[in-house]
Design a protein around this motif. Structure first.
Motif, PDB file in Angstrom:
ATOM      1  N   THR A   7      35.747  41.607  32.116  1.00 24.23           N
ATOM      2  CA  THR A   7      35.269  41.893  33.475  1.00 24.23           C
ATOM      3  C   THR A   7      34.784  40.608  34.146  1.00 24.23           C
ATOM      4  O   THR A   7      35.063  40.377  35.325  1.00 24.23           O
ATOM      5  CB  THR A   7      34.127  42.938  33.442  1.00 24.23           C
ATOM      6  N   GLY A   8      34.064  39.783  33.371  1.00 23.65           N
ATOM      7  CA  GLY A   8      33.598  38.498  33.918  1.00 23.65           C
ATOM      8  C   GLY A   8      34.777  37.666  34.401  1.00 23.65           C
ATOM      9  O   GLY A   8      34.766  37.112  35.513  1.00 23.65           O
ATOM     10  N   ALA A   9      35.813  37.604  33.558  1.00 16.27           N
ATOM     11  CA  ALA A   9      37.007  36.820  33.916  1.00 16.27           C
ATOM     12  C   ALA A   9      37.671  37.400  35.164  1.00 16.27           C
ATOM     13  O   ALA A   9      38.113  36.652  36.060  1.00 16.27           O
ATOM     14  CB  ALA A   9      37.985  36.813  32.745  1.00 16.27           C
ATOM     15  N   CYS A  10      37.711  38.727  35.240  1.00 24.25           N
ATOM     16  CA  CYS A  10      38.353  39.372  36.402  1.00 24.25           C
ATOM     17  C   CYS A  10      37.545  39.122  37.680  1.00 24.25           C
ATOM     18  O   CYS A  10      38.121  38.840  38.735  1.00 24.25           O
ATOM     19  CB  CYS A  10      38.483  40.881  36.174  1.00 24.25           C
ATOM     20  N   VAL A  11      36.217  39.225  37.570  1.00 23.99           N
ATOM     21  CA  VAL A  11      35.368  38.982  38.747  1.00 23.99           C
ATOM     22  C   VAL A  11      35.538  37.536  39.215  1.00 23.99           C
ATOM     23  O   VAL A  11      35.695  37.277  40.419  1.00 23.99           O
ATOM     24  CB  VAL A  11      33.879  39.297  38.425  1.00 23.99           C
ATOM     25  N   LEU A  12      35.545  36.602  38.264  1.00 21.30           N
ATOM     26  CA  LEU A  12      35.707  35.186  38.623  1.00 21.30           C
ATOM     27  C   LEU A  12      37.076  34.942  39.269  1.00 21.30           C
ATOM     28  O   LEU A  12      37.191  34.233  40.278  1.00 21.30           O
ATOM     29  CB  LEU A  12      35.545  34.297  37.392  1.00 21.30           C
ATOM     30  N   THR A  13      38.107  35.537  38.679  1.00 27.96           N
ATOM     31  CA  THR A  13      39.467  35.379  39.232  1.00 27.96           C
ATOM     32  C   THR A  13      39.513  35.913  40.656  1.00 27.96           C
ATOM     33  O   THR A  13      40.040  35.261  41.564  1.00 27.96           O
ATOM     34  CB  THR A  13      40.501  36.155  38.368  1.00 27.96           C
ATOM     35  N   PHE A  14      38.941  37.100  40.845  1.00 26.83           N
ATOM     36  CA  PHE A  14      38.962  37.718  42.171  1.00 26.83           C
ATOM     37  C   PHE A  14      38.156  36.876  43.164  1.00 26.83           C
ATOM     38  O   PHE A  14      38.603  36.621  44.290  1.00 26.83           O
ATOM     39  CB  PHE A  14      38.399  39.142  42.091  1.00 26.83           C
ATOM     40  N   ALA A  15      36.973  36.419  42.723  1.00 26.51           N
ATOM     41  CA  ALA A  15      36.114  35.616  43.613  1.00 26.51           C
ATOM     42  C   ALA A  15      36.791  34.297  43.979  1.00 26.51           C
ATOM     43  O   ALA A  15      36.600  33.776  45.089  1.00 26.51           O
ATOM     44  CB  ALA A  15      34.776  35.358  42.950  1.00 26.51           C
ATOM     45  N   SER A  16      37.611  33.771  43.046  1.00 26.15           N
ATOM     46  CA  SER A  16      38.269  32.485  43.309  1.00 26.15           C
ATOM     47  C   SER A  16      39.296  32.590  44.444  1.00 26.15           C
ATOM     48  O   SER A  16      39.756  31.577  44.965  1.00 26.15           O
ATOM     49  CB  SER A  16      38.950  31.974  42.034  1.00 26.15           C
ATOM     50  N   LEU A  17      39.646  33.798  44.824  1.00 23.55           N
ATOM     51  CA  LEU A  17      40.631  33.967  45.904  1.00 23.55           C
ATOM     52  C   LEU A  17      39.991  33.751  47.281  1.00 23.55           C
ATOM     53  O   LEU A  17      40.696  33.652  48.284  1.00 23.55           O
ATOM     54  CB  LEU A  17      41.270  35.362  45.839  1.00 23.55           C
TER      55      LEU A  17
END
Lengths: 186, 197
Positions: free
Chosen positions: B44-54
């Motif tokens: 989830t952390g990785a997904c949140v970071l990936t999404f936020a990086s957009l």
């Protein structure tokens, strides 16, 4: 008329109808239960197209949702919709349409009255029962709800869906009178 | 009809659609196969970071994110009420993980690219007599007719309002469907003449 061309046209047009039904604002019942018209599209697809084309129409619609088109009611779309707690209902749509189509194909539809009665029975079994079974399975597996709570949750939508079954039967009745040569159930 | 695709360029736009779909499929299967909180929190952390990086590209999804947050809170509260907080955390983490990645895929991939992947995935069905190449034609037809029928719906609604002073609602569904079925026959004739099939 060539059946292959007719299939392409009908499948695309019914997928479009389901999309259009999602653009129409939802109606809230006095108890606060929303009725979106897209499940009505599932019932209509089964009744008017028959099992195979109805399944194709719903598969096409869901493929369009999966590739990101905002076709679900409220402008929702994208592959993320298939991981949401209500995704069971979405997955149940093509199966529900298939069952509606198959029952409609089996039951008599010679006169507008018999077609409407058959459409009501087919919609209750395929469009209501089958879709809700898939919906409950989705709620249990994705939201981890206990079976009894998931069933109680889905029962709230049954009165609205029964209204849609009656609407579907009314539409079928009107079509049977307006387009007497239409073959219900494919 | 516009898709949720964002024209604002991000690093995820450059990756092939097939690769992004594969990652999503593996992630979706992975998070539902495990109940290990460490793995789920990491994903989830990785997904949140990936999404936020957009960054700004995520703007069109704000209403969907609000819906996601409300659903997550409701699921969490329900499991808390049922005295199963651990199950609530697992469910919410899975939901956040898969939905955020699904949204990231949708935001950064043109629907034509996803359609191409879908056709490729469906290509084995040719052996069973199916025609996956028709998918593009059918999606294009569907989009064209979604707009067309929405216009027809509005027209029928206006006519009903002029006659009765009330909106048409469900009453115009039957005439709309008849319009549609008649149109379907005309389109089928046109397709038959155009493609001879």
């Amino acid at each position: 008329m060539n059946t292959s061309s007719l299939s392409i046209a009908l499948v695309s047009l019914f997928a479009a109808l389901i999309a259009v039904l999602g653009l129409i604002p939802k109606i809230d019942l006095p108890l606060g239960v929303p009725i979106t018209m897209q499940t009505l599209g599932v019932m209509l697809a089964g009744c008017l197209l028959g099992p195979k084309r109805a399944l194709q129409a719903l598969a096409l619609f869901l493929a369009a949702v999966a590739i990101g088109l905002p076709l679900l009611s409220g402008g929702r779309g994208g592959i993320g919709m298939f991981f949401a707690p209500t995704s069971g209902y979405l997955i149940g749509w093509p199966v529900g349409a298939l069952v509606v189509g198959w029952i409609m194909h089996t039951l008599p539809s010679a006169t507008p009255r018999t077609a409407a009665i058959s459409a009501f029975i087919a919609s209750v079994i395929g469009g209501l029962l089958v879709v809700h079974v898939f919906g409950v399975i989705g709620l249990v597996n994705i939201a981890n709800l206990p079976w009894e709570k998931a069933i109680m949750g889905t029962l709230v939508f049954v009165p609205g869906d029964l209204i849609k079954c009656a609407l579907c039967a009314t539409v079928v009745h009107t079509i049977a009178r307006g387009l007497p040569d239409w073959r219900f159930g494919g | 009809m516009g898709s949720l695709y964002s024209d604002h360029p991000t690093w995820l736009h450059g990756l092939p659609a097939g690769l992004k779909l594969l990652v999503l499929a593996l992630l979706g299967t992975g998070v539902f196969a495990t109940q290990d909180l460490t793995v789920l929190f990491t994903c989830t952390g990785a997904c949140v970071l990936t999404f936020a990086s957009l960054g700004r590209a995520t703007k069109p999804t704000q209403p969907l994110l609000i819906g996601l947050l409300i659903t997550s809170v409701l699921i969490g509260l329900f499991h808390l009420y049922m005295q199963q907080p651990w199950l609530g955390v697992v469910s919410v983490l899975r939901l956040l993980c898969t939905t955020l990645m699904g949204l990231a895929l949708t935001l950064t991939t043109r629907y034509t690219d996803l359609l191409a992947v879908l056709e490729w995935l469906l290509s084995p069905l040719r052996f069973f007599g199916a025609h996956p190449e028709r998918l593009s034609l059918q999606v294009a037809l569907m989009l064209r007719f979604t707009e067309h029928f929405f216009v027809v719906w509005r027209r029928l609604d206006d006519a009903h309002r002029l006659r009765t002073g009330k909106t048409g609602g469900f009453k115009i569904l039957a005439p709309l469907t008849i319009h549609m079925l008649v149109a379907a026959r005309r389109v089928a004739d046109t397709l038959h003449v155009r493609f001879q099939r």
